[in-house]
Design an enzyme around this catalytic site. Structure first.
Site, mmCIF file in Angstrom:
data_model
loop_
_atom_site.group_PDB
_atom_site.id
_atom_site.type_symbol
_atom_site.label_atom_id
_atom_site.label_comp_id
_atom_site.label_asym_id
_atom_site.label_seq_id
_atom_site.Cartn_x
_atom_site.Cartn_y
_atom_site.Cartn_z
ATOM 1 N N ARG A 32 11.614 -5.356 4.968
ATOM 2 C CA ARG A 32 11.312 -3.921 4.802
ATOM 3 C C ARG A 32 12.215 -3.052 5.679
ATOM 4 O O ARG A 32 12.488 -3.374 6.836
ATOM 5 C CB ARG A 32 9.855 -3.635 5.178
ATOM 6 C CG ARG A 32 9.606 -2.116 5.260
ATOM 7 C CD ARG A 32 8.176 -1.716 5.281
ATOM 8 N NE ARG A 32 7.409 -2.455 6.267
ATOM 9 C CZ ARG A 32 6.096 -2.445 6.302
ATOM 10 N NH1 ARG A 32 5.423 -1.758 5.419
ATOM 11 N NH2 ARG A 32 5.463 -3.138 7.213
ATOM 12 N N ARG A 78 -10.644 -0.137 8.203
ATOM 13 C CA ARG A 78 -10.195 -1.514 8.393
ATOM 14 C C ARG A 78 -11.225 -2.359 9.121
ATOM 15 O O ARG A 78 -10.940 -3.500 9.486
ATOM 16 C CB ARG A 78 -8.931 -1.518 9.240
ATOM 17 C CG ARG A 78 -7.688 -1.607 8.406
ATOM 18 C CD ARG A 78 -6.524 -1.719 9.333
ATOM 19 N NE ARG A 78 -5.533 -0.805 8.872
ATOM 20 C CZ ARG A 78 -4.320 -1.174 8.503
ATOM 21 N NH1 ARG A 78 -3.947 -2.411 8.597
ATOM 22 N NH2 ARG A 78 -3.478 -0.292 8.062
ATOM 23 N N LYS A 96 0.839 -1.224 0.000
ATOM 24 C CA LYS A 96 0.000 0.000 0.000
ATOM 25 C C LYS A 96 0.868 1.265 0.000
ATOM 26 O O LYS A 96 0.699 2.139 -0.844
ATOM 27 C CB LYS A 96 -0.932 0.011 1.232
ATOM 28 C CG LYS A 96 -1.871 -1.176 1.312
ATOM 29 C CD LYS A 96 -2.800 -1.094 2.511
ATOM 30 C CE LYS A 96 -2.127 -1.269 3.860
ATOM 31 N NZ LYS A 96 -1.565 -2.602 4.124
ATOM 32 N N ARG A 110 10.623 -1.070 11.414
ATOM 33 C CA ARG A 110 9.464 -0.735 12.245
ATOM 34 C C ARG A 110 9.333 -1.707 13.414
ATOM 35 O O ARG A 110 9.641 -2.881 13.266
ATOM 36 C CB ARG A 110 8.198 -0.823 11.378
ATOM 37 C CG ARG A 110 7.562 0.516 11.143
ATOM 38 C CD ARG A 110 6.537 0.454 10.071
ATOM 39 N NE ARG A 110 5.419 -0.428 10.405
ATOM 40 C CZ ARG A 110 4.358 -0.566 9.610
ATOM 41 N NH1 ARG A 110 4.284 0.112 8.480
ATOM 42 N NH2 ARG A 110 3.371 -1.365 9.944
ATOM 43 N N ARG A 150 -0.898 -9.445 12.911
ATOM 44 C CA ARG A 150 -1.527 -8.416 12.075
ATOM 45 C C ARG A 150 -2.357 -9.049 10.967
ATOM 46 O O ARG A 150 -3.436 -8.583 10.635
ATOM 47 C CB ARG A 150 -0.446 -7.495 11.479
ATOM 48 C CG ARG A 150 0.087 -6.482 12.483
ATOM 49 C CD ARG A 150 1.483 -6.005 12.160
ATOM 50 N NE ARG A 150 1.597 -5.303 10.900
ATOM 51 C CZ ARG A 150 2.752 -5.057 10.278
ATOM 52 N NH1 ARG A 150 3.890 -5.433 10.832
ATOM 53 N NH2 ARG A 150 2.769 -4.427 9.141
HETATM 54 P P1 AP5 Z 1 4.726 -1.521 1.877
HETATM 55 O O1 AP5 Z 1 4.419 -0.673 0.703
HETATM 56 O O2 AP5 Z 1 5.469 -0.915 3.021
HETATM 57 O O3 AP5 Z 1 3.403 -2.282 2.375
HETATM 58 P P2 AP5 Z 1 2.122 -1.761 3.172
HETATM 59 O O4 AP5 Z 1 0.950 -2.467 2.606
HETATM 60 O O5 AP5 Z 1 2.120 -0.271 3.215
HETATM 61 O O6 AP5 Z 1 2.468 -2.391 4.585
HETATM 62 P P3 AP5 Z 1 2.192 -1.945 6.075
HETATM 63 O O7 AP5 Z 1 2.944 -2.939 6.923
HETATM 64 O O8 AP5 Z 1 2.525 -0.509 6.277
HETATM 65 O O9 AP5 Z 1 0.720 -2.206 6.250
HETATM 66 P P4 AP5 Z 1 -0.030 -2.468 7.559
HETATM 67 O O10 AP5 Z 1 -1.399 -2.400 7.087
HETATM 68 O O11 AP5 Z 1 0.342 -3.675 8.295
HETATM 69 O O12 AP5 Z 1 0.528 -1.305 8.513
HETATM 70 P P5 AP5 Z 1 -0.052 0.094 8.954
HETATM 71 O O13 AP5 Z 1 1.088 0.994 9.167
HETATM 72 O O14 AP5 Z 1 -1.145 0.540 8.072
HETATM 73 O O15 AP5 Z 1 5.547 -2.785 1.320
HETATM 74 C C1 AP5 Z 1 6.074 -3.758 2.204
HETATM 75 C C2 AP5 Z 1 7.488 -4.170 1.727
HETATM 76 O O16 AP5 Z 1 7.393 -4.864 0.481
HETATM 77 C C3 AP5 Z 1 8.428 -2.984 1.475
HETATM 78 O O17 AP5 Z 1 9.702 -3.347 1.893
HETATM 79 C C4 AP5 Z 1 8.377 -2.777 -0.049
HETATM 80 O O18 AP5 Z 1 9.585 -2.256 -0.554
HETATM 81 C C5 AP5 Z 1 8.112 -4.189 -0.569
HETATM 82 N N1 AP5 Z 1 7.230 -4.213 -1.741
HETATM 83 C C6 AP5 Z 1 6.083 -3.485 -1.934
HETATM 84 N N2 AP5 Z 1 5.495 -3.816 -3.106
HETATM 85 C C7 AP5 Z 1 6.275 -4.789 -3.655
HETATM 86 C C8 AP5 Z 1 6.185 -5.556 -4.871
HETATM 87 N N3 AP5 Z 1 5.160 -5.376 -5.733
HETATM 88 N N4 AP5 Z 1 7.157 -6.473 -5.114
HETATM 89 C C9 AP5 Z 1 8.192 -6.661 -4.228
HETATM 90 N N5 AP5 Z 1 8.325 -5.969 -3.066
HETATM 91 C C10 AP5 Z 1 7.378 -5.045 -2.787
HETATM 92 O O19 AP5 Z 1 -0.698 -0.286 10.355
HETATM 93 C C11 AP5 Z 1 0.100 -0.648 11.465
HETATM 94 C C12 AP5 Z 1 -0.763 -0.865 12.691
HETATM 95 O O20 AP5 Z 1 -1.460 0.350 13.022
HETATM 96 C C13 AP5 Z 1 -1.878 -1.908 12.541
HETATM 97 O O21 AP5 Z 1 -1.397 -3.195 12.812
HETATM 98 C C14 AP5 Z 1 -2.889 -1.420 13.604
HETATM 99 O O22 AP5 Z 1 -2.485 -1.795 14.897
HETATM 100 C C15 AP5 Z 1 -2.777 0.091 13.493
HETATM 101 N N6 AP5 Z 1 -3.756 0.642 12.536
HETATM 102 C C16 AP5 Z 1 -3.498 1.111 11.280
HETATM 103 N N7 AP5 Z 1 -4.634 1.493 10.667
HETATM 104 C C17 AP5 Z 1 -5.641 1.270 11.545
HETATM 105 C C18 AP5 Z 1 -7.059 1.441 11.490
HETATM 106 N N8 AP5 Z 1 -7.689 1.897 10.396
HETATM 107 N N9 AP5 Z 1 -7.781 1.084 12.587
HETATM 108 C C19 AP5 Z 1 -7.189 0.617 13.695
HETATM 109 N N10 AP5 Z 1 -5.854 0.416 13.808
HETATM 110 C C20 AP5 Z 1 -5.083 0.733 12.742
#
Ligand code: AP5
Length: 222
Positions: A129, A94, A18, A158, A169
């Site tokens: 990552r 979410r 994402k 992270r 997660r």
């Molecule tokens: P990356 O682009 O970083 O992936 P991402 O989908 O953004 O991953 P996140 O881990 O940030 O998502 P998440 O939903 O777990 O975390 P969030 O911060 O939202 O890519 C990942 C890796 O792969 C990178 O190294 C990249 O280079 C590589 N890559 C990408 N695309 C690729 C491809 N096509 N091919 C090869 N490699 C690739 O949430 C964290 C926490 O916050 C949650 O667990 C929760 O506790 C809380 N939270 C967040 N949102 C909410 C909400 N709405 N409600 C309640 N709690 C929430």
């Protein structure tokens, strides 16, 4: 007159790509990127009460309670820059209650992008990552390595990017995803997120330009 700005939601499992796609979309379309996870990490860094509470949930891979997240995202979405330039909402909603909160405000996206990635790949992406604390850029040791040694030396990981935590997660994601998808079925674009970064972006880019084209036609005919 200028056509209505784009309103986009991007969703997918942890590490489905994402944030990576949002960087590319933002660069081409100038949308305001609003990532729920980034907003929460900013609260943690600022050591606010909400940040302290949020971290307890994030460390367990659980959703942070609505009373923290819903207002936080709503306030950011309603800021003038997002209203004027359009927005790209990442990692929100979410859960059914978060989706309903948006619906109640009359906020509906033009497109709901779902990045579909196989489970085995997700773990590898999380563990490899790294983030550049200076620029915020997302790297992967294997798939998107840093450009030089200077950047490589300052990369950080992270706190929730371990194999054990990503499994938690993922479990939370599976418990909630269907309910959210049911609300956005009519505007959903499911993309194969296993593909290389540029291929995933090409598919998203095509959909966004076609929406913009439709918007400008509707606008000029009215
Ligand atoms: P990356 O682009 O970083 O992936 P991402 O989908 O953004 O991953 P996140 O881990 O940030 O998502 P998440 O939903 O777990 O975390 P969030 O911060 O939202 O890519 C990942 C890796 O792969 C990178 O190294 C990249 O280079 C590589 N890559 C990408 N695309 C690729 C491809 N096509 N091919 C090869 N490699 C690739 O949430 C964290 C926490 O916050 C949650 O667990 C929760 O506790 C809380 N939270 C967040 N949102 C909410 C909400 N709405 N409600 C309640 N709690 C929430």
């Amino acid at each position: 007159a200028k056509p209505e700005p784009l309103k986009i939601i991007i969703s997918g499992a942890p590490a489905s790509g994402k944030g990576t796609q949002c960087e590319l979309i933002k660069k081409k379309y100038g949308l305001v990127h609003i990532a729920a996870g980034d907003l929460l990490r900013a609260e943690i860094a600022a050591a606010t009460e909400n940040g302290k509470r949020a971290k307890e949930y994030m460390e367990k891979g659980m959703l942070v309670p609505d009373e923290i997240v819903v207002t936080m995202v709503k306030e950011r979405l309603l800021q003038p820059d997002a209203q004027e330039n359009g927005w790209l909402l990442d990692g929100y909603p979410r859960s059914l209650s978060q989706a309903t909160a948006l619906e109640d405000l009359g906020i509906r996206p033009d497109l709901f992008i779902l990045l579909d990635v196989s489970e085995g790949i997700l773990i590898e992406r999380v563990v490899g990552r790294r983030l550049d604390p200076l620029t915020g850029k997302i790297y992967h040791l294997k798939y998107s390595p840093p450009e030089n040694d200077e950047i490589a030396a300052r990369l950080i990981q992270r706190f929730d990017d371990t194999e054990e935590k990503v499994k938690l997660r993922l479990k939370t994601h599976h418990q909630n995803v269907e309910a959210v998808l049911s609300i956005y079925k009519d505007v959903m674009l499911k993309v194969n997120g296993d593909a290389p970064i540029e291929d995933v972006f090409a598919e998203i880019d095509k959909a966004l330009s076609s929406i913009l084209e439709k918007k400008s036609k509707t606008d000029s005919s009215s």
